[in-house]
Design a protein around this motif. Structure first.
Motif, PDB file in Angstrom:
ATOM      1  N   ASP A  61      32.734 110.106  40.614  1.00 24.55           N
ATOM      2  CA  ASP A  61      31.815 110.770  41.860  1.00 24.55           C
ATOM      3  C   ASP A  61      32.904 110.966  43.017  1.00 24.55           C
ATOM      4  OD1 ASP A  61      29.426 110.896  43.148  1.00 24.55           O
ATOM      5  OD2 ASP A  61      29.853 109.098  44.470  1.00 24.55           O
ATOM      6  N   LEU A  62      33.912 110.057  43.058  1.00 26.09           N
ATOM      7  CA  LEU A  62      35.007 110.706  43.866  1.00 26.09           C
ATOM      8  C   LEU A  62      35.472 111.985  43.610  1.00 26.09           C
ATOM      9  CD1 LEU A  62      37.534 110.095  45.923  1.00 26.09           C
ATOM     10  CD2 LEU A  62      38.908 109.080  44.035  1.00 26.09           C
ATOM     11  N   GLU A  63      35.685 112.369  42.096  1.00 26.32           N
ATOM     12  CA  GLU A  63      36.274 113.667  41.964  1.00 26.32           C
ATOM     13  C   GLU A  63      35.177 115.022  42.279  1.00 26.32           C
ATOM     14  OE1 GLU A  63      38.333 114.080  38.246  1.00 26.32           O
ATOM     15  OE2 GLU A  63      39.056 115.968  38.944  1.00 26.32           O
ATOM     16  N   LYS A  64      33.774 114.300  42.107  1.00 24.15           N
ATOM     17  CA  LYS A  64      32.878 115.422  42.263  1.00 24.15           C
ATOM     18  C   LYS A  64      32.902 115.636  43.883  1.00 24.15           C
ATOM     19  CE  LYS A  64      28.036 114.288  41.706  1.00 24.15           C
ATOM     20  NZ  LYS A  64      27.488 113.457  40.866  1.00 24.15           N
ATOM     21  N   VAL A  65      33.272 114.623  44.783  1.00 19.16           N
ATOM     22  CA  VAL A  65      33.324 115.089  46.256  1.00 19.16           C
ATOM     23  C   VAL A  65      34.642 115.912  46.364  1.00 19.16           C
ATOM     24  CG1 VAL A  65      33.926 113.894  48.348  1.00 19.16           C
ATOM     25  CG2 VAL A  65      32.304 112.703  46.711  1.00 19.16           C
ATOM     26  N   LEU A  66      35.644 115.441  46.051  1.00 16.87           N
ATOM     27  CA  LEU A  66      37.080 115.995  46.072  1.00 16.87           C
ATOM     28  C   LEU A  66      36.797 117.419  45.746  1.00 16.87           C
ATOM     29  CD1 LEU A  66      39.481 113.411  45.397  1.00 16.87           C
ATOM     30  CD2 LEU A  66      39.219 114.586  47.444  1.00 16.87           C
ATOM     31  N   ARG A  67      36.226 117.758  44.683  1.00 19.11           N
ATOM     32  CA  ARG A  67      36.108 119.168  44.095  1.00 19.11           C
ATOM     33  C   ARG A  67      35.468 120.173  44.949  1.00 19.11           C
ATOM     34  NH1 ARG A  67      32.964 117.987  39.517  1.00 19.11           N
ATOM     35  NH2 ARG A  67      34.710 116.911  38.266  1.00 19.11           N
ATOM     36  N   LYS A  68      34.787 119.623  45.653  1.00 16.54           N
ATOM     37  CA  LYS A  68      33.802 120.617  46.734  1.00 16.54           C
ATOM     38  C   LYS A  68      34.778 120.889  48.076  1.00 16.54           C
ATOM     39  CE  LYS A  68      29.414 118.919  45.212  1.00 16.54           C
ATOM     40  NZ  LYS A  68      28.528 117.767  45.848  1.00 16.54           N
ATOM     41  N   LEU A  69      35.703 120.410  48.280  1.00 17.92           N
ATOM     42  CA  LEU A  69      36.549 120.291  49.268  1.00 17.92           C
ATOM     43  C   LEU A  69      37.529 121.533  49.246  1.00 17.92           C
ATOM     44  CD1 LEU A  69      37.144 116.572  50.322  1.00 17.92           C
ATOM     45  CD2 LEU A  69      35.163 118.307  50.815  1.00 17.92           C
ATOM     46  N   PRO A  70      37.563 122.471  50.484  1.00 18.85           N
ATOM     47  CA  PRO A  70      38.837 123.597  50.281  1.00 18.85           C
ATOM     48  C   PRO A  70      40.030 122.977  50.088  1.00 18.85           C
ATOM     49  CG  PRO A  70      37.219 123.486  52.219  1.00 18.85           C
ATOM     50  CD  PRO A  70      37.016 122.238  51.777  1.00 18.85           C
ATOM     51  N   VAL A  71      40.627 123.696  49.099  1.00 22.14           N
ATOM     52  CA  VAL A  71      41.956 123.301  48.723  1.00 22.14           C
ATOM     53  C   VAL A  71      43.198 122.925  49.727  1.00 22.14           C
ATOM     54  CG1 VAL A  71      43.787 124.130  46.944  1.00 22.14           C
ATOM     55  CG2 VAL A  71      41.601 124.614  46.210  1.00 22.14           C
ATOM     56  N   ASN A  72      42.989 123.903  50.695  1.00 25.35           N
ATOM     57  CA  ASN A  72      44.212 123.761  51.678  1.00 25.35           C
ATOM     58  C   ASN A  72      43.822 122.912  52.921  1.00 25.35           C
ATOM     59  OD1 ASN A  72      42.424 125.551  52.629  1.00 25.35           O
ATOM     60  ND2 ASN A  72      44.002 127.265  52.628  1.00 25.35           N
ATOM     61  N   LYS A 119      36.127 114.802  67.371  1.00 24.65           N
ATOM     62  CA  LYS A 119      34.967 115.699  66.512  1.00 24.65           C
ATOM     63  C   LYS A 119      35.223 116.115  65.222  1.00 24.65           C
ATOM     64  CE  LYS A 119      33.402 115.878  71.083  1.00 24.65           C
ATOM     65  NZ  LYS A 119      34.576 116.035  72.029  1.00 24.65           N
ATOM     66  N   SER A 120      34.422 116.767  64.678  1.00 33.48           N
ATOM     67  CA  SER A 120      34.374 117.445  63.652  1.00 33.48           C
ATOM     68  C   SER A 120      35.381 116.901  62.412  1.00 33.48           C
ATOM     69  CB  SER A 120      34.509 119.006  63.835  1.00 33.48           C
ATOM     70  OG  SER A 120      35.840 119.298  64.081  1.00 33.48           O
ATOM     71  N   ILE A 121      35.571 115.597  62.454  1.00 39.35           N
ATOM     72  CA  ILE A 121      36.233 114.944  61.172  1.00 39.35           C
ATOM     73  C   ILE A 121      35.261 115.047  60.222  1.00 39.35           C
ATOM     74  CG2 ILE A 121      37.432 113.091  60.299  1.00 39.35           C
ATOM     75  CD1 ILE A 121      38.937 114.230  62.509  1.00 39.35           C
ATOM     76  N   ASN A 122      35.623 115.274  59.051  1.00 39.38           N
ATOM     77  CA  ASN A 122      34.501 115.377  57.976  1.00 39.38           C
ATOM     78  C   ASN A 122      34.553 113.869  57.105  1.00 39.38           C
ATOM     79  OD1 ASN A 122      33.603 118.243  58.386  1.00 39.38           O
ATOM     80  ND2 ASN A 122      35.777 118.616  57.808  1.00 39.38           N
ATOM     81  N   LEU A 123      33.503 113.290  57.246  1.00 38.41           N
ATOM     82  CA  LEU A 123      33.314 111.947  56.248  1.00 38.41           C
ATOM     83  C   LEU A 123      32.632 112.225  55.155  1.00 38.41           C
ATOM     84  CD1 LEU A 123      33.460 108.963  56.001  1.00 38.41           C
ATOM     85  CD2 LEU A 123      31.454 108.883  57.397  1.00 38.41           C
ATOM     86  N   HIS A 124      33.147 111.684  53.895  1.00 44.28           N
ATOM     87  CA  HIS A 124      32.704 111.678  52.484  1.00 44.28           C
ATOM     88  C   HIS A 124      32.771 110.227  52.005  1.00 44.28           C
ATOM     89  CE1 HIS A 124      33.486 116.030  52.959  1.00 44.28           C
ATOM     90  NE2 HIS A 124      34.517 115.680  53.476  1.00 44.28           N
ATOM     91  N   ARG A 125      31.541 109.954  51.480  1.00 42.67           N
ATOM     92  CA  ARG A 125      31.570 108.606  50.835  1.00 42.67           C
ATOM     93  C   ARG A 125      31.281 108.602  49.404  1.00 42.67           C
ATOM     94  NH1 ARG A 125      27.887 104.640  54.117  1.00 42.67           N
ATOM     95  NH2 ARG A 125      29.422 103.109  53.568  1.00 42.67           N
ATOM     96  N   PHE A 126      31.910 107.834  48.421  1.00 37.31           N
ATOM     97  CA  PHE A 126      31.669 108.003  46.955  1.00 37.31           C
ATOM     98  C   PHE A 126      31.347 106.736  46.806  1.00 37.31           C
ATOM     99  CE2 PHE A 126      35.559 105.909  45.522  1.00 37.31           C
ATOM    100  CZ  PHE A 126      36.416 106.120  46.438  1.00 37.31           C
ATOM    101  N   ARG A 127      30.650 106.762  45.164  1.00 32.97           N
ATOM    102  CA  ARG A 127      29.963 105.515  44.838  1.00 32.97           C
ATOM    103  C   ARG A 127      30.893 104.508  44.473  1.00 32.97           C
ATOM    104  NH1 ARG A 127      25.975 108.669  42.120  1.00 32.97           N
ATOM    105  NH2 ARG A 127      27.420 108.579  40.157  1.00 32.97           N
ATOM    106  N   HIS A 128      30.729 103.240  44.769  1.00 33.82           N
ATOM    107  CA  HIS A 128      31.769 102.223  44.693  1.00 33.82           C
ATOM    108  C   HIS A 128      32.648 102.164  43.343  1.00 33.82           C
ATOM    109  CE1 HIS A 128      33.876  98.578  45.087  1.00 33.82           C
ATOM    110  NE2 HIS A 128      33.056  97.926  44.225  1.00 33.82           N
ATOM    111  N   ASN A 129      34.171 102.394  43.489  1.00 29.49           N
ATOM    112  CA  ASN A 129      34.947 102.274  42.498  1.00 29.49           C
ATOM    113  C   ASN A 129      34.464 103.173  41.151  1.00 29.49           C
ATOM    114  OD1 ASN A 129      37.477 101.081  42.417  1.00 29.49           O
ATOM    115  ND2 ASN A 129      36.469  98.976  41.739  1.00 29.49           N
ATOM    116  N   ASP A 130      33.856 104.498  41.558  1.00 31.22           N
ATOM    117  CA  ASP A 130      33.481 105.559  40.620  1.00 31.22           C
ATOM    118  C   ASP A 130      34.501 106.645  40.818  1.00 31.22           C
ATOM    119  OD1 ASP A 130      32.174 107.473  39.454  1.00 31.22           O
ATOM    120  OD2 ASP A 130      30.285 106.787  39.722  1.00 31.22           O
TER     121      ASP A 130
END
Ligand SMILES: Cc1ncc(COP(=O)(O)O)c(C=O)c1O
Length: 405
Positions: free
Chosen positions: A169-180, A155-166
């Motif tokens: 957009d990948l960094e935008k996703v990662l920036r929002k995630l808790p550091v640890n 359960k509760s695995i967090n799935l995030h999708r970023f725009r193809h080879n972008d």
């Protein structure tokens, strides 16, 4: 007499799309091949030029492969009759694993029965509750299914999708995630429908900023990209350290079936003990291990096959480009003809099929809805004339359909 089906089965009778397509002669799936020889196949007694296979190096039809498979079947039998965990590990599996680890320059490798099971098993084993998986929107379905299995199990695995080879957009996703919290980015090295290559060096830089692991699916990359066919790491200047984990299938360049995951010893040993598709499914059969091993030996000893594949890929790509086809940003043996319209895609497929050219129509959900395409792919064993003929046949009909001008 028609039987009244229980409701769960009754609803299957409402699915009529395939039957309608068969009736109109526009059904491209499940075509039974009666014989394969080099870059040709026989279907319904007709010889077709194969431009829709993942047998990139032509090794699935190489007599050395059949010979090795026969010998292994004679010595070990036709099945391992059990999972790797129990009675299904052969010395051959371990020998192949060592050779593969060496090939992709990792400490250890682990073989699964298919590439699909490799992604299911590895991804679902590695993640724990609350972890983050970050996937490219064009990643292969088996990667998504690995995520779904993980979600189902934990359960509760967090799935995030970023725009193809972008990478932004990948960094935008990662920036929002808790550091640890633990994170893994999963990408295809060569994308299976578009033939473009993952931007691995940039991906590594971004991943390092956010302490994320990189999992690389090399299904369409090993034997295809890099001067000696060692894949995406070799393509990017021999940087085999860019991905933490590498997976690949044997059903493409390796002319067999099966798959493997390679990485650090501790990680591979962990996956070995937690991957359900490895533990609860019978292991790769002897004939297929021997074939994969033979393919690896051929790829390592003779780079001429990889070179002729790359030459043919260029011919195919440039041929389509010269007619004005939209081939996206492919750089590899996969050359998509991006059409957008489903009906035109199927009409072009049917014309090619009738003219003796085998290609694959691909529509949503395998690609985004507006990106219907004909997936063409070449092999090391195509001749330049065969490629030129296929391009001409597709181009003349594409012109008539208004796909190109
Ligand atoms: C990128 C990618 N990963 C994994 C797989 C699964 O491999 P297999 O078909 O050998 O199970 C495929 C197969 O199409 C693929 O294209």
């Amino acid at each position: 007499m028609t039987r009244q089906l229980p409701p769960m089965l009754e609803r299957c009778t409402q699915f009529t799309l395939a039957e309608e397509a068969r009736d109109s002669g526009l059904y491209p799936f499940f075509k039974p091949i009666s014989q394969s020889a080099g870059a040709y196949v026989y279907i319904d007694g007709r010889k077709l030029s194969m431009f829709g296979s993942n047998n990139y190096l032509g090794l699935a039809n190489d007599p050395r492969m059949a010979e090795a498979a026969q010998q292994a079947a004679s010595r070990y039998g036709t099945s391992c009759s059990g999972s790797r965990f129990m009675n299904g590990t052969l010395d051959l599996h371990e020998e192949l694993e060592q050779q593969l680890a060496d090939f992709v320059q990792k400490e250890a490798a682990l073989c699964f029965t298919t590439g699909y099971q490799t992604n299911l098993g590895a991804i679902s084993a590695l993640v724990q509750r609350g972890d983050h998986l970050i996937v490219d929107k064009f990643d292969h379905a088996s990667i998504m299914d690995g995520v779904f299995l993980a979600q189902g199990m934990k359960k509760s695995i967090n799935l995030h999708r970023f725009r193809h080879n972008d990478m932004d957009d990948l960094e935008k996703v990662l920036r929002k995630l808790p550091v640890n919290e633990a994170k893994m980015i999963i990408v295809d090295g060569v994308f299976s429908m578009e033939g473009d290559i993952a931007l691995l060096p940039q991906l590594r830089e971004v991943a390092d900023r956010y302490n994320a692991a990189i999992y690389l699916d090399e299904a369409h990359a090993l034997g295809v990209v890099g001067e000696s066919g060692r894949g995406t790491g070799e393509h990017w200047g021999g940087r085999y350290d860019l991905a933490d984990l590498v997976m690949c299938t044997f059903s493409k360049s390796f002319g067999s079936i099966g798959g493997f995951l390679a990485g650090d010893h501790a990680v591979i040993d962990y996956v070995k003990h937690f991957a359900r598709p490895l533990i609860f499914s019978a292991s790769m059969p002897p004939a297929n291990i021997a074939a994969a091993m033979t393919a690896l030996k051929i790829i390592r000893e003779d780079t001429s096959l990889v070179a002729s594949l790359q030459r043919n890929a260029k011919l195919l790509r440039e041929g389509f480009l010269s007619y004005g086809f939209d081939v996206g940003t492919t750089e590899t043996a996969i050359v998509p003809l991006i059409i957008g319209d489903n009906e035109k895609t199927f009409l072009l497929w049917r014309h090619a099929y009738e003219q003796g050219i085998y290609v694959n129509p691909v529509i949503s959900p395998a690609v985004p809805p507006s990106r219907a395409l004909l997936r063409t792919s070449c092999m090391a064993v195509h001749t330049p004339d065969q490629i030129e003929h296929a391009v001409d046949v597709l181009a003349s009909e594409a012109k008539r359909l208004g796909i190109i001008h």
